[in-house]
Motif scaffolding. Structure first.
Motif, short mmCIF file in Angstrom:
data_model
loop_
_atom_site.label_atom_id
_atom_site.label_comp_id
_atom_site.label_asym_id
_atom_site.label_seq_id
_atom_site.Cartn_x
_atom_site.Cartn_y
_atom_site.Cartn_z
N ILE A 163 5.67 -1.27 -0.62
CA ILE A 163 5.47 -0.06 0.21
C ILE A 163 4.57 0.99 -0.43
O ILE A 163 4.35 2.04 0.16
N GLY A 164 4.05 0.71 -1.62
CA GLY A 164 3.17 1.66 -2.27
C GLY A 164 3.91 2.63 -3.18
O GLY A 164 5.10 2.88 -3.03
N LEU A 165 3.17 3.20 -4.11
CA LEU A 165 3.77 4.07 -5.12
C LEU A 165 4.39 5.33 -4.53
O LEU A 165 5.47 5.75 -4.93
N THR A 166 3.71 5.94 -3.56
CA THR A 166 4.19 7.21 -3.01
C THR A 166 5.58 7.09 -2.42
O THR A 166 6.48 7.89 -2.73
N GLN A 167 5.80 6.11 -1.58
CA GLN A 167 7.12 5.95 -0.95
C GLN A 167 8.15 5.41 -1.93
O GLN A 167 9.33 5.79 -1.86
N ALA A 168 7.72 4.55 -2.85
CA ALA A 168 8.65 4.01 -3.84
C ALA A 168 9.18 5.13 -4.73
O ALA A 168 10.36 5.14 -5.10
#
Length: 273
Positions: A163-168
């Motif tokens: 889900i990508g770094l931002t959401q993780a």
């Protein structure tokens, strides 16, 4: 696979080219024990060499997918003599789980996760390495590790890939729990069913698509997707072009082209597959 392996924590059923794997520890919401990790690892190792299996479907018994790590195993590791670094029992417990998750992630088979109820910690990680994830209406997803004073050591990298770094960051650092709709919006799951019937319909539709896609081409495609971002693009595309040429001249490419021209299903779609 002439005979399904004997498992204590898993129920195995073969339906045509699909292997149905049910995590069967409902009394602890299917918490992931060391034994379950070992059985899943052994299973995926055997499946990898079985051409009759093209999809592996993972779901949980009793209305839950998997509630994370087993507290009894944690307590057992704490009771063992502490080692240093990689001799620490907690290191070995955690790393064994990570190796299994990586194995599922890189499997040549299509891995389908049917998520219901608790999808937490290790269960969340397992969902994040599936190729197709379908959520039931009761599914609740989360990375509660930080709220328990520990870290999502083995699953965090796969969540970032999913889900990508931002959401993780938001999920992991706040120890959040989210519902199926939000999990779908974030890309953790691909579809959300409104009922058990719809969940099974979505699964059957996915398995129908697996049946229609060539097994070797599917495996090669999955391997190619995993290489993106890990090596220079020009070299990757050079290698992909070689694999394309081999595929189109190979048995599947020849059969697929003929089937298309003759307006029939390809041979790999038959019930004998």
């Amino acid at each position: 696979m002439e005979q399904l392996p004997q498992c204590e924590t898993l129920i195995l059923e073969k339906h045509g080219p699909a292997l149905m794997v049910t995590i069967n520890r409902p009394e602890v919401r299917n918490a992931m024990s060391l034994q379950m990790v070992a059985e899943l690892s052994t299973l995926f190792n055997e499946v990898e060499h079985d051409d009759s299996i093209r999809a592996v479907v993972i779901r949980g018994a009793g209305g839950h997918f998997c509630a994370g790590g087993d507290i009894k195993d944690m307590a057992g590791a704490r009771g063992q003599q502490a080692g240093e670094g990689r001799d620490d029992p907690f290191y070995k417990l955690n790393r064994a789980f990570g190796q299994m998750i990586q194995q599922v992630n890189e499997s040549a088979k299509v891995v389908i996760a049917i998520t219901e109820g608790a999808v937490m910690g290790g269960g969340f990680g397992l969902a994040c390495v599936s190729d197709v994830a379908i959520a039931g209406p009761t599914a609740k997803f989360g990375m509660p590790e930080t709220s328990l004073g520990v870290i999502p050591a083995q699953i965090a990298p796969f969540v970032v890939e999913r889900i990508g770094l931002t959401q993780a960051r938001r999920l992991a650092l706040l120890g959040l729990r989210i519902d199926a709709a939000e999990a779908c919006a974030l890309g953790i799951v691909h579809q959300v069913a409104g009922s058990e019937e719809q969940l099974n319909d979505m699964l059957n539709q996915a398995l129908e698509r697996v049946r229609l896609c060539a097994p070797n081409a599917t495996a090669e495609t999955k391997a190619l997707l995993h290489r993106v971002g890990h090596e220079p693009m020009a070299g990757l595309l050079d290698d992909a072009a070689e694999k394309f040429a081999a595929a189109i001249r190979g048995a599947e490419g020849t059969e697929g082209t003929m089937a298309f021209m003759q307006k029939r299903e390809p041979k790999w779609a038959g019930s004998e597959s």
